[in-house]
Design an enzyme around this catalytic site. Structure first.
Site, PDB file in Angstrom:
ATOM      1  CG  ASP A 136      -2.053   0.975   1.139  1.00 43.02           C
ATOM      2  OD1 ASP A 136      -1.786   2.182   1.332  1.00 43.02           O
ATOM      3  OD2 ASP A 136      -3.198   0.575   0.888  1.00 43.02           O
TER       4      ASP A 136
ATOM      5  CB  SER B 260      -4.358   1.253  -1.730  1.00 42.20           C
ATOM      6  OG  SER B 260      -4.234   2.648  -1.913  1.00 42.20           O
ATOM      7  CG  ASP B 261      -3.321  -3.505   1.228  1.00 37.30           C
ATOM      8  OD1 ASP B 261      -2.963  -3.764   0.074  1.00 37.30           O
ATOM      9  OD2 ASP B 261      -2.548  -3.522   2.188  1.00 37.30           O
ATOM     10  CG  MET B 262      -8.764  -2.098   4.131  1.00 38.59           C
ATOM     11  SD  MET B 262      -8.891  -3.860   4.535  1.00 38.59           S
ATOM     12  CE  MET B 262     -10.655  -4.024   4.777  1.00 38.59           C
TER      13      MET B 262
END
Length: 444
Positions: free
Chosen positions: A157, A191-193
């Site tokens: 991220d 950004s991951d989520m």
């Protein structure tokens, strides 16, 4: 065979019999670690899919993030993987390949978050998987995208926050060793989520396509693409209208950098010269300290801004054309901050809400999970873990009235389901025992 949720009536839903999730009967294989694609797997599990997480003998790397003393469990793993089954296979050992392929043949969905060379090395490249299982929905996730010069690089991220411009938009600073500000990495890893959500959407779309056509397919996601999507309101360029302004901004930015200006000075220039409606973020669309905490105010449209100034009695800089970040502007900001600080959060919530100005309490993360609205809307849930005990975490952010979205259990212990899954695939006891003795699966 899974029940068709469309045939369930109210009596069934009210009878206490658990209605099936929308993805009941769908088997998902998850070859992924950390957060982005595991959060996709958690979403699919909450919608009723059987999600089999295939881990290396050392376990998902997130098992070591926020570890509990003396336990092979970490906070990051526990919150990203409820409702799944854990199978341990050493994919680099040829003795596990028969089990790997048996799993691939039975899967409806395969989630892969490996670098390109690793997909080939572990026998998980799309062409090979599709040859084994033509109807499979195959999600290929590479952090920096499947094409371009960085396609085979790893990524996190923090990297895509930098590459996409998100960091410059969202970061604040802390003093570095030289005393100049440096951008902080924004957490949580948003950004991951968001990639977990977009990946789940891609899988659902591909499953719908398969339902209509019988065709499996590969879909692709990346942290990089997600980060650019998140930056969308601010990262576009209208060439005809923006070029002169941006050329002037970049010239001034180059001068600042040549003068060894820090992050704060560079970002202030960006806010003043480029960021749309930046003045509102100083006054009417921001967080304020109050007498006993903090409050958030969300007045962005002209009518809501009018209401904000009517409630506070502050001078409206629009009326006198006060220049942004001038001394007069800064004086209004200071006046606003002093005013909001003079009364409690409850006072301002009552005043703003009576006038129709959107506002809310400003919670710390430790407070947010107990917020009455979060609890009432099912944003959080309590899970009982056999080793960690009870814990509260967030839930999948959607509600389906006819096919419930729910967590069916805690995060699995490492390899807890290896034996049961392999036996169900048809591997005999002697074969499973030999794999276990060789240390390429674990545990029994």
């Amino acid at each position: 065979m899974a029940h068709d949720s469309a045939t369930l009536d109210s009596a069934t839903l009210d009878s206490g019999i658990a209605a099936p999730g929308a993805l009941a009967g769908i088997r998902v294989l998850e070859f992924a670690q950390n957060l982005a694609i595991p959060s996709c797997g958690r979403m699919l599990a909450a919608m009723g899919a059987e999600v089999i997480k295939v881990e290396p003998p050392t376990g998902d790397a997130s098992r070591t993030l926020g570890p509990f003393p003396g336990l092979r469990e970490g906070r990051a793993y526990a919150v990203a993987n409820p409702g799944k089954r854990s199978v341990v296979l050493d994919l680099g050992d040829a003795r596990t390949h028969a089990a790997r392929d048996a799993l691939l043949r039975t899967a409806d969905v395969v989630l892969c978050a490996f670098k390109g060379p690793d997909l080939e090395r572990y026998g998980l490249a799309y062409a090979r998987v599709a040859a084994l299982n033509p109807r499979v929905v195959y999600l290929e996730h590479r952090a920096l995208g499947s094409e371009g010069p960085d396609r085979d690089e790893g990524g996190y991220d923090v990297l895509v926050q930098a590459l996409s411009g998100l960091s410059f938009i969202t970061s604040r600073s802390e003093p570095g060793p030289t005393g100049q500000g440096r951008p902080l990495t924004v957490r949580p890893a948003y950004s991951d989520m968001a990639t977990g959500l977009s990946s789940a959407a891609a899988v659902l779309g591909a499953l719908y396509h398969r339902e209509r056509t019988g065709e499996g397919q590969r879909v692709r996601t990346s942290l990089l693409a997600t980060a650019h999507w998140l930056a969308m309101p601010m990262s576009g360029r209208f060439e005809q209208h923006d070029r002169a302004q941006l050329d002037e901004f970049h010239a001034d930015l180059a001068a600042l950098r040549a003068a060894d200006a820090g992050f704060d000075d560079q970002r202030a220039l960006y806010e003043a010269r480029v960021l749309p409606a930046s003045g509102n973020f100083d006054l009417t669309f921001r967080h304020y300290l109050t007498a006993d905490g903090m409050v958030a105010v969300g007045a962005l449209s002209p009518s809501l801004i009018d209401r904000f100034y009517a409630v506070t009695g502050l001078p409206d800089p629009r009326a006198t054309l006060v220049e942004y970040r001038s001394a007069a502007w800064n004086a209004i900001v200071a006046q606003a901050e002093a005013l909001l600080r003079s009364e409690t959060t409850a006072h301002w919530l009552a005043r703003f809400r009576a006038a129709g100005v959107p506002c809310s309490r400003y919670h710390l993360p430790t407070e947010a999970i107990d917020d009455p609205g979060a609890v009432a809307n099912g944003c959080v849930e309590d899970i009982e873990h056999p080793v960690l005990g009870p814990y509260r975490t967030t839930t999948a952010p959607l509600v389906m009235e006819r096919s419930p979205v729910r967590t069916t259990g805690p995060s699995p212990a490492l390899g807890a389901d290896t034996h049961a899954v392999l036996a169900a695939l048809g591997l005999d006891e002697a074969t499973i025992a030999a794999l276990h003795a060789a240390g390429v699966i674990r545990p029994r």
